[in-house]
Design a protein around this motif. Structure first.
Motif, PDB file in Angstrom:
ATOM      1  N   SER A   1       0.843  -1.189   0.000  1.00 12.10           N
ATOM      2  CA  SER A   1       0.000   0.000   0.000  1.00 12.10           C
ATOM      3  C   SER A   1       0.888   1.252   0.000  1.00 12.10           C
ATOM      4  O   SER A   1       1.789   1.361  -0.813  1.00 12.10           O
ATOM      5  CB  SER A   1      -0.966  -0.045   1.186  1.00 12.10           C
ATOM      6  N   GLY A   2       0.681   2.199   0.923  1.00 14.89           N
ATOM      7  CA  GLY A   2       1.515   3.391   0.944  1.00 14.89           C
ATOM      8  C   GLY A   2       2.994   3.098   1.123  1.00 14.89           C
ATOM      9  O   GLY A   2       3.852   3.876   0.691  1.00 14.89           O
ATOM     10  N   GLY A   3       3.315   1.960   1.748  1.00 12.93           N
ATOM     11  CA  GLY A   3       4.718   1.571   1.913  1.00 12.93           C
ATOM     12  C   GLY A   3       5.420   1.326   0.598  1.00 12.93           C
ATOM     13  O   GLY A   3       6.658   1.291   0.537  1.00 12.93           O
ATOM     14  N   ILE A   4       4.647   1.167  -0.489  1.00 11.99           N
ATOM     15  CA  ILE A   4       5.233   1.042  -1.821  1.00 11.99           C
ATOM     16  C   ILE A   4       6.034   2.291  -2.176  1.00 11.99           C
ATOM     17  O   ILE A   4       7.059   2.207  -2.859  1.00 11.99           O
ATOM     18  CB  ILE A   4       4.120   0.767  -2.858  1.00 11.99           C
ATOM     19  N   LEU A   5       5.588   3.457  -1.722  1.00  9.93           N
ATOM     20  CA  LEU A   5       6.326   4.688  -1.996  1.00  9.93           C
ATOM     21  C   LEU A   5       7.719   4.644  -1.393  1.00  9.93           C
ATOM     22  O   LEU A   5       8.712   4.964  -2.057  1.00  9.93           O
ATOM     23  CB  LEU A   5       5.559   5.899  -1.461  1.00  9.93           C
ATOM     24  N   THR A   6       7.813   4.254  -0.134  1.00 14.26           N
ATOM     25  CA  THR A   6       9.111   4.201   0.538  1.00 14.26           C
ATOM     26  C   THR A   6       9.995   3.136  -0.093  1.00 14.26           C
ATOM     27  O   THR A   6      11.188   3.368  -0.349  1.00 14.26           O
ATOM     28  CB  THR A   6       8.931   3.924   2.038  1.00 14.26           C
ATOM     29  N   ALA A   7       9.412   1.953  -0.350  1.00 15.15           N
ATOM     30  CA  ALA A   7      10.181   0.892  -1.008  1.00 15.15           C
ATOM     31  C   ALA A   7      10.640   1.334  -2.387  1.00 15.15           C
ATOM     32  O   ALA A   7      11.790   1.088  -2.787  1.00 15.15           O
ATOM     33  CB  ALA A   7       9.331  -0.373  -1.095  1.00 15.15           C
ATOM     34  N   GLY A   8       9.754   2.001  -3.124  1.00 14.51           N
ATOM     35  CA  GLY A   8      10.103   2.461  -4.459  1.00 14.51           C
ATOM     36  C   GLY A   8      11.236   3.466  -4.457  1.00 14.51           C
ATOM     37  O   GLY A   8      12.115   3.432  -5.329  1.00 14.51           O
ATOM     38  N   MET A   9      11.249   4.365  -3.495  1.00 15.11           N
ATOM     39  CA  MET A   9      12.330   5.346  -3.393  1.00 15.11           C
ATOM     40  C   MET A   9      13.654   4.654  -3.078  1.00 15.11           C
ATOM     41  O   MET A   9      14.681   4.907  -3.722  1.00 15.11           O
ATOM     42  CB  MET A   9      11.996   6.387  -2.323  1.00 15.11           C
ATOM     43  N   LEU A  10      13.632   3.772  -2.087  1.00 16.50           N
ATOM     44  CA  LEU A  10      14.865   3.091  -1.701  1.00 16.50           C
ATOM     45  C   LEU A  10      15.400   2.236  -2.848  1.00 16.50           C
ATOM     46  O   LEU A  10      16.611   2.247  -3.137  1.00 16.50           O
ATOM     47  CB  LEU A  10      14.616   2.230  -0.467  1.00 16.50           C
ATOM     48  N   LEU A  11      14.527   1.487  -3.517  1.00 17.67           N
ATOM     49  CA  LEU A  11      14.966   0.602  -4.592  1.00 17.67           C
ATOM     50  C   LEU A  11      15.293   1.367  -5.866  1.00 17.67           C
ATOM     51  O   LEU A  11      15.930   0.810  -6.776  1.00 17.67           O
ATOM     52  CB  LEU A  11      13.904  -0.461  -4.847  1.00 17.67           C
ATOM     53  N   SER A  12      14.890   2.646  -5.940  1.00 18.05           N
ATOM     54  CA  SER A  12      15.315   3.519  -7.040  1.00 18.05           C
ATOM     55  C   SER A  12      16.674   4.144  -6.753  1.00 18.05           C
ATOM     56  O   SER A  12      17.204   4.885  -7.601  1.00 18.05           O
ATOM     57  CB  SER A  12      14.284   4.631  -7.282  1.00 18.05           C
ATOM     58  N   GLY A  13      17.203   3.887  -5.558  1.00 16.05           N
ATOM     59  CA  GLY A  13      18.524   4.415  -5.206  1.00 16.05           C
ATOM     60  C   GLY A  13      18.504   5.786  -4.573  1.00 16.05           C
ATOM     61  O   GLY A  13      19.548   6.442  -4.490  1.00 16.05           O
ATOM     62  N   ILE A  14      17.347   6.242  -4.092  1.00 15.22           N
ATOM     63  CA  ILE A  14      17.264   7.555  -3.438  1.00 15.22           C
ATOM     64  C   ILE A  14      17.797   7.434  -2.016  1.00 15.22           C
ATOM     65  O   ILE A  14      17.261   6.657  -1.222  1.00 15.22           O
ATOM     66  CB  ILE A  14      15.808   8.069  -3.403  1.00 15.22           C
ATOM     67  N   PRO A  15      18.848   8.177  -1.638  1.00 10.50           N
ATOM     68  CA  PRO A  15      19.375   8.104  -0.270  1.00 10.50           C
ATOM     69  C   PRO A  15      18.406   8.734   0.728  1.00 10.50           C
ATOM     70  O   PRO A  15      17.585   9.591   0.361  1.00 10.50           O
ATOM     71  CB  PRO A  15      20.689   8.883  -0.345  1.00 10.50           C
ATOM     72  N   PRO A  16      18.484   8.328   1.998  1.00 13.16           N
ATOM     73  CA  PRO A  16      17.506   8.792   2.995  1.00 13.16           C
ATOM     74  C   PRO A  16      17.383  10.307   3.125  1.00 13.16           C
ATOM     75  O   PRO A  16      16.264  10.819   3.261  1.00 13.16           O
ATOM     76  CB  PRO A  16      18.012   8.151   4.290  1.00 13.16           C
ATOM     77  N   GLU A  17      18.500  11.035   3.110  1.00 13.75           N
ATOM     78  CA  GLU A  17      18.398  12.490   3.241  1.00 13.75           C
ATOM     79  C   GLU A  17      17.625  13.083   2.069  1.00 13.75           C
ATOM     80  O   GLU A  17      16.815  14.000   2.238  1.00 13.75           O
ATOM     81  CB  GLU A  17      19.786  13.114   3.347  1.00 13.75           C
ATOM     82  N   GLU A  18      17.867  12.557   0.882  1.00 13.78           N
ATOM     83  CA  GLU A  18      17.142  13.051  -0.287  1.00 13.78           C
ATOM     84  C   GLU A  18      15.679  12.643  -0.234  1.00 13.78           C
ATOM     85  O   GLU A  18      14.798  13.385  -0.699  1.00 13.78           O
ATOM     86  CB  GLU A  18      17.791  12.527  -1.571  1.00 13.78           C
ATOM     87  N   MET A  19      15.384  11.465   0.338  1.00 15.46           N
ATOM     88  CA  MET A  19      13.996  11.053   0.503  1.00 15.46           C
ATOM     89  C   MET A  19      13.227  12.102   1.299  1.00 15.46           C
ATOM     90  O   MET A  19      12.109  12.492   0.925  1.00 15.46           O
ATOM     91  CB  MET A  19      13.928   9.703   1.220  1.00 15.46           C
ATOM     92  N   CYS A  20      13.811  12.548   2.393  1.00 17.40           N
ATOM     93  CA  CYS A  20      13.153  13.557   3.236  1.00 17.40           C
ATOM     94  C   CYS A  20      12.945  14.856   2.464  1.00 17.40           C
ATOM     95  O   CYS A  20      11.868  15.473   2.520  1.00 17.40           O
ATOM     96  CB  CYS A  20      13.980  13.810   4.493  1.00 17.40           C
TER      97      CYS A  20
END
Length: 448
Positions: free
Chosen positions: A38-57
């Motif tokens: 569900s919404g956790g797909i967004l977080t998984a998608g960012m991480l698996l796209s290679g987006i680092p945590p600081e950039e995620m925020c």
């Protein structure tokens, strides 16, 4: 040891998960498998796209939450409420939200195919079979990811090759079973779905309760299946102490992404400080929350300069309006180039002494924890200068000091952000705000 990161759903509120991921990354946590539902797909998608945590925020801060909703063709609305396919469709997610968050399905597939890559899985339900599919990152595409977030009633499902794909929420909202199937010895469950004993009235709250029941039922079933199979693993759970604000509050601007990120960072830090190597018991208590005491939440933003460059401090304060077991707390950040940009705060608390109100927290600077204090002086000297007397503050951190002030615009934003918490129904919500207005910030703090 194989470690899985299991990202539960939570709608747009999963901005909270970005703060959790950032805190885990600061501790050097690495995961061999990432699963999103569900919404956790967004977080998984960012991480698996290679987006680092600081950039995620940072990317979440730039998202327009209105983009989560996109309209259907006008003719669909003429069918009337009983034949309406949904309130909207997933085009906004595909065309605006995914790009804003840096989610790229081609990048996900390419990275997943590399030797030694982090494994990924995305949970989507195929309605015809009534079955949840954990689709591997090597075979995922953007439309399926969006379908996995298309909550029935709110967004239309994906129709493809005679099948109907939709949000997995009514079957599960976190897939611990998939993590175990992939050989996880340690599971980190990031949970932002409510799990409090409060039962609310009205269609929205009861719709949410149905999601909560489905989510917990599936989670407990995963635990029971693992136990029956003799499958042992270590469980860690990061969750809020109290249920997060619902999506409408985010959509209507009553809470923002920065606040949710700060809450996630705080909650992860609290768990990391208290965790043990053996983790948590695999039962309903692992995600349990409590209802907050009745009170208000508001944003207090102060600005100044350090080394001639702008500095910002933002606190989102939760203030009970009557003395209770829960003390006043805040989440937030300090932002300055000298600190490497935006630094989220842990262990935020609020104190009052005389005319001073002080925000105290811990800030991680250059890999080390430092004490931070921002002291506001709420004192009205004789004369017509009450505004000037109440807008001053001083920040002290890591041997540095800076003068801060509250601008007219930030004062208006503070007043506009006042929102009841722990109060349900019009009368209770109005009473919580009235208690704050009648007593004031400093006077309420003095009761604790």
């Amino acid at each position: 040891m194989k470690r899985s990161l299991v990202l539960a759903g939570g709608g747009m509120r999963v901005a909270w998960q970005a703060g959790v991921v950032r805190a885990l990354a600061e501790e050097g946590m690495e995961f061999h498998h990432i699963d999103g539902t569900s919404g956790g797909i967004l977080t998984a998608g960012m991480l698996l796209s290679g987006i680092p945590p600081e950039e995620m925020c940072a990317r979440w801060s730039g998202v327009d939450v209105k983009d989560f909703g996109s309209a259907l063709p006008f003719g669909d609305y003429l069918k009337g409420p009983w034949s309406l396919p949904a309130i909207g469709d997933a085009d906004g997610i595909l065309d605006k939200v995914f790009p804003a968050l840096g989610i790229n399905d081609a990048t996900i597939r390419a990275r997943a195919a590399e030797p030694g890559a982090v494994e990924g899985s995305f949970n989507v339900v195929e309605f015809t079979e009534k079955r949840c599919h954990a689709i591997d990152a090597t075979g995922i595409d953007a439309a399926l990811m969006a379908a996995g977030m298309s909550l029935p009633i709110f967004l239309t499902p994906l129709r493809r090759e005679g099948k109907i794909w939709t949000d997995a929420v009514w079957i599960r909202d976190a897939n611990v079973g998939e993590a175990l199937r992939r050989g996880a010895d340690e599971v980190w469950l990031i949970w932002c779905i409510g799990n409090a004993p409060y039962w609310g009235d009205g269609p929205l709250e009861q719709y949410v309760h149905m999601i909560e029941m489905s989510a917990m039922g599936a989670l407990l079933a995963d635990f029971e299946t693992a136990k029956a199979a003799g499958r042992d693993f270590v469980l860690h759970v990061v969750r809020p102490e109290h249920p997060l604000p619902l999506d409408p509050e985010f959509y209507l601007g009553r809470i923002d992404a920065d606040t949710l990120i700060g809450m996630g960072y705080r909650d992860a830090r609290a768990y990391l400080d208290a965790m043990t190597p053996t983790g948590l018991a695999k039962d309903a208590a692992c995600t349990a929350m409590t209802e907050p005491a009745a009170g208000v939440r508001f944003n207090d933003t102060l600005r100044g300069e350090l080394d001639g460059t702008p500095l910002t401090f933002k606190a989102t304060v939760v203030l009970p309006t009557t003395p209770a077991e829960s003390a006043p707390q805040f989440t937030g950040y300090v932002e300055h180039a000298r600190f490497g940009g935006r630094v989220f705060l842990g262990d935020g608390r609020v104190e009052a002494a005389g005319d001073n109100v002080t925000y105290r927290a811990r800030a991680r600077l250059d890999g080390e924890w430092r004490d931070l204090a921002v002291t506001r002086t709420l004192h009205d000297d004789p004369g017509p200068d009450a505004w000037s007397d109440s807008r001053r503050a001083q920040l002290d951190v890591d041997g540095l000091s800076a003068d801060l002030t509250l601008s007219v615009a930030d004062t208006a934003a503070l007043l506009g952000s006042i929102e009841p918490v722990g109060a349900h129904g019009f009368v209770d919500r109005a009473s919580a705000v009235a208690g704050f207005a009648a007593n004031g910030f400093r006077e309420l703090l003095r009761r604790y």
